[in-house]
Design a protein around this motif. Sequence first.
Motif, PDB file in Angstrom:
ATOM      1  N   ARG A 231       0.820  -1.216   0.000  1.00 42.87           N
ATOM      2  CA  ARG A 231       0.000   0.000   0.000  1.00 42.87           C
ATOM      3  C   ARG A 231       0.849   1.259   0.000  1.00 42.87           C
ATOM      4  NH1 ARG A 231      -2.052   0.593   4.558  1.00 42.87           N
ATOM      5  NH2 ARG A 231      -1.416  -1.291   5.676  1.00 42.87           N
ATOM      6  N   LEU A 232       2.048   1.157   0.612  1.00 43.49           N
ATOM      7  CA  LEU A 232       2.909   2.336   0.726  1.00 43.49           C
ATOM      8  C   LEU A 232       3.533   2.708  -0.614  1.00 43.49           C
ATOM      9  CD1 LEU A 232       4.246   4.373   2.664  1.00 43.49           C
ATOM     10  CD2 LEU A 232       6.090   2.722   2.970  1.00 43.49           C
ATOM     11  N   TYR A 233       4.098   1.725  -1.299  1.00 46.85           N
ATOM     12  CA  TYR A 233       4.795   1.995  -2.567  1.00 46.85           C
ATOM     13  C   TYR A 233       3.876   1.657  -3.736  1.00 46.85           C
ATOM     14  CZ  TYR A 233       8.727   2.131   0.628  1.00 46.85           C
ATOM     15  OH  TYR A 233       9.561   2.436   1.667  1.00 46.85           O
ATOM     16  N   ARG A 234       3.002   2.610  -4.039  1.00 44.31           N
ATOM     17  CA  ARG A 234       2.014   2.389  -5.084  1.00 44.31           C
ATOM     18  C   ARG A 234       2.480   2.856  -6.454  1.00 44.31           C
ATOM     19  NH1 ARG A 234      -2.909   5.336  -2.195  1.00 44.31           N
ATOM     20  NH2 ARG A 234      -1.188   6.765  -1.762  1.00 44.31           N
ATOM     21  N   GLY A 235       3.585   3.615  -6.507  1.00 43.98           N
ATOM     22  CA  GLY A 235       4.099   4.103  -7.780  1.00 43.98           C
ATOM     23  C   GLY A 235       5.478   3.548  -8.078  1.00 43.98           C
ATOM     24  N   GLU A 236       6.039   3.978  -9.208  1.00 41.52           N
ATOM     25  CA  GLU A 236       7.361   3.515  -9.611  1.00 41.52           C
ATOM     26  C   GLU A 236       8.061   4.616 -10.402  1.00 41.52           C
ATOM     27  OE1 GLU A 236       8.672  -0.720 -11.201  1.00 41.52           O
ATOM     28  OE2 GLU A 236       7.976   0.527 -12.873  1.00 41.52           O
ATOM     29  N   ALA A 237       9.358   4.746 -10.176  1.00 33.71           N
ATOM     30  CA  ALA A 237      10.168   5.716 -10.915  1.00 33.71           C
ATOM     31  C   ALA A 237      11.255   4.971 -11.678  1.00 33.71           C
ATOM     32  CB  ALA A 237      10.790   6.729  -9.969  1.00 33.71           C
ATOM     33  N   PHE A 238      11.573   5.485 -12.853  1.00 36.01           N
ATOM     34  CA  PHE A 238      12.647   4.932 -13.681  1.00 36.01           C
ATOM     35  C   PHE A 238      13.791   5.950 -13.650  1.00 36.01           C
ATOM     36  CE2 PHE A 238      14.160   3.768 -18.147  1.00 36.01           C
ATOM     37  CZ  PHE A 238      14.868   2.670 -17.683  1.00 36.01           C
ATOM     38  N   GLU A 268       6.414   6.104  -2.951  1.00 39.07           N
ATOM     39  CA  GLU A 268       5.128   6.351  -2.309  1.00 39.07           C
ATOM     40  C   GLU A 268       4.270   7.301  -3.150  1.00 39.07           C
ATOM     41  OE1 GLU A 268       5.197   7.470   1.804  1.00 39.07           O
ATOM     42  OE2 GLU A 268       7.146   6.510   2.112  1.00 39.07           O
ATOM     43  N   SER A 269       4.882   8.398  -3.594  1.00 36.73           N
ATOM     44  CA  SER A 269       4.179   9.427  -4.338  1.00 36.73           C
ATOM     45  C   SER A 269       5.214  10.310  -5.022  1.00 36.73           C
ATOM     46  CB  SER A 269       3.311  10.274  -3.398  1.00 36.73           C
ATOM     47  OG  SER A 269       4.134  10.955  -2.470  1.00 36.73           O
ATOM     48  N   VAL A 270       4.754  11.173  -5.922  1.00 29.43           N
ATOM     49  CA  VAL A 270       5.657  12.111  -6.592  1.00 29.43           C
ATOM     50  C   VAL A 270       6.263  13.061  -5.558  1.00 29.43           C
ATOM     51  CG1 VAL A 270       5.729  14.083  -8.167  1.00 29.43           C
ATOM     52  CG2 VAL A 270       4.548  11.981  -8.851  1.00 29.43           C
ATOM     53  N   GLU A 271       5.451  13.522  -4.613  1.00 29.79           N
ATOM     54  CA  GLU A 271       5.944  14.469  -3.617  1.00 29.79           C
ATOM     55  C   GLU A 271       7.025  13.847  -2.736  1.00 29.79           C
ATOM     56  OE1 GLU A 271       2.783  13.899  -4.334  1.00 29.79           O
ATOM     57  OE2 GLU A 271       2.368  15.793  -5.362  1.00 29.79           O
ATOM     58  N   HIS A 272       6.792  12.635  -2.276  1.00 30.93           N
ATOM     59  CA  HIS A 272       7.766  11.981  -1.411  1.00 30.93           C
ATOM     60  C   HIS A 272       9.044  11.664  -2.181  1.00 30.93           C
ATOM     61  CE1 HIS A 272       9.618   8.590   0.823  1.00 30.93           C
ATOM     62  NE2 HIS A 272       9.234   9.301   1.866  1.00 30.93           N
ATOM     63  N   ALA A 273       8.909  11.139  -3.401  1.00 30.53           N
ATOM     64  CA  ALA A 273      10.088  10.801  -4.201  1.00 30.53           C
ATOM     65  C   ALA A 273      10.886  12.053  -4.549  1.00 30.53           C
ATOM     66  CB  ALA A 273       9.664  10.080  -5.480  1.00 30.53           C
ATOM     67  N   HIS A 274      10.198  13.175  -4.750  1.00 28.63           N
ATOM     68  CA  HIS A 274      10.860  14.434  -5.068  1.00 28.63           C
ATOM     69  C   HIS A 274      11.871  14.797  -3.981  1.00 28.63           C
ATOM     70  CE1 HIS A 274      10.889  18.901  -4.518  1.00 28.63           C
ATOM     71  NE2 HIS A 274      11.190  18.874  -5.813  1.00 28.63           N
ATOM     72  N   GLU A 291       6.104  13.715 -14.707  1.00 28.50           N
ATOM     73  CA  GLU A 291       5.681  14.675 -13.682  1.00 28.50           C
ATOM     74  C   GLU A 291       6.766  14.848 -12.623  1.00 28.50           C
ATOM     75  OE1 GLU A 291       2.158  15.188 -10.282  1.00 28.50           O
ATOM     76  OE2 GLU A 291       2.261  13.385 -11.534  1.00 28.50           O
ATOM     77  N   LEU A 292       7.385  13.745 -12.197  1.00 28.13           N
ATOM     78  CA  LEU A 292       8.440  13.815 -11.192  1.00 28.13           C
ATOM     79  C   LEU A 292       9.690  14.472 -11.768  1.00 28.13           C
ATOM     80  CD1 LEU A 292       9.648  13.143  -8.451  1.00 28.13           C
ATOM     81  CD2 LEU A 292      10.113  10.820  -9.287  1.00 28.13           C
ATOM     82  N   ALA A 297      13.180  19.233 -11.941  1.00 31.01           N
ATOM     83  CA  ALA A 297      13.830  20.232 -12.790  1.00 31.01           C
ATOM     84  C   ALA A 297      13.457  21.648 -12.358  1.00 31.01           C
ATOM     85  CB  ALA A 297      13.440  19.999 -14.250  1.00 31.01           C
ATOM     86  N   ARG A 298      12.201  21.867 -12.004  1.00 34.21           N
ATOM     87  CA  ARG A 298      11.775  23.194 -11.550  1.00 34.21           C
ATOM     88  C   ARG A 298      12.469  23.568 -10.250  1.00 34.21           C
ATOM     89  NH1 ARG A 298       6.673  21.288 -13.252  1.00 34.21           N
ATOM     90  NH2 ARG A 298       6.103  20.797 -11.088  1.00 34.21           N
ATOM     91  N   THR A 299      12.578  22.596  -9.340  1.00 40.27           N
ATOM     92  CA  THR A 299      13.240  22.861  -8.060  1.00 40.27           C
ATOM     93  C   THR A 299      14.702  23.211  -8.267  1.00 40.27           C
ATOM     94  OG1 THR A 299      11.736  21.344  -6.919  1.00 40.27           O
ATOM     95  CG2 THR A 299      13.808  21.887  -5.808  1.00 40.27           C
ATOM     96  N   VAL A 300      15.371  22.447  -9.141  1.00 38.89           N
ATOM     97  CA  VAL A 300      16.786  22.705  -9.421  1.00 38.89           C
ATOM     98  C   VAL A 300      16.967  24.081 -10.054  1.00 38.89           C
ATOM     99  CG1 VAL A 300      18.771  21.975 -10.781  1.00 38.89           C
ATOM    100  CG2 VAL A 300      17.376  20.263  -9.602  1.00 38.89           C
TER     101      VAL A 300
END
Length: 316
Positions: A231-238, A268-274, A291-292, A297-300
């Motif tokens: 339930r915690l890790y519902r997404g995935e990043a490459f 977990e989410s885009v916000e957490h992974a960010h 999206e991530l 990129a915007r933060t950098v």
Amino acid sequence: MKSSRLVSILLLLQTRGRMTAAQLADELEVSVRTVYRDVEALNAAGVPLYGDAGHAGGYRLLDGYRTRLTGLTTGETEALFLAGAPGPAAELGLGAVLAAAQLKVRAALPPELRAHADRISGRFHLDAPGWYAAADDTPHLSAVADAVWNSRVLHVLYRRWAEPTDVQRRLEPYGLVLKAGRWYVVAGPGPRTFRVDQILELTATGEEFSRPGDFDLAAYWAAYQRDFHQRLYRGEAFVRLAPGVRLPRAVDGPTDEHGWTLARVPVESVEHAHGEFLRLGTDIEVLEPVELREKIARTVAELAARYGGAAEDSGD
């Protein structure tokens, strides 16, 4: 191996009472035929062990027979003293009891095993909580432990993360779990899991409950953890990772000509992974999700503008 197995049969019958040959075979991971041979060997050695035929039959020791033989090996002795965690025992109000038990076990050990126990106590110390986490305040832990032991119902005021945050709950506590320095109580109906440090108020009742006979605390907790992570890790990043960089739970793929590794990472989410990925600085490049990647990129870009302006001001 046979002598160790004979001791195990003796201790199993001493602690559990009547057991069938099939039950002993399952427990010891041997064949039923091997159990028959071992029972014959124990009988030949004068152990008062006999078997009853029929559906409710099995092997058992003569009433009142007890053995002082422990059969502890060096490894078993070391494991026993490693398992005695003084911190959690003290939290449960069992610190003095644990110390007394270890003293008695140590006194009963032969000299060579006693030396191994002393080495374990002097060279290993178990401290479960993490460095950066303050110790949880669990004033109701002893009351919860007492209710677990005596199968008594608890009425609690419990604080949860969702609204309404403070709720009344009736708990039938089945068991306590210590995870990473934090205590959890597993309670029915359900069962469900509650953090002991989030119990704000507690009322112990005289009401008894029946703990399900088939409930296995260790099996429940293993399943609970699997479900929690799903339930915690519902997404995935490459992502691309710099040489030598590894991430927990990441599934590594091929490495390019520059030594960077392609990997898929549960998130977990885009916000957490960010936030987590920014910690790695230039040692990571997010490829997907878009999206991530764009959020980082915007933060950098904002950081570059902010610190670039500071550098120009200091140069003037």
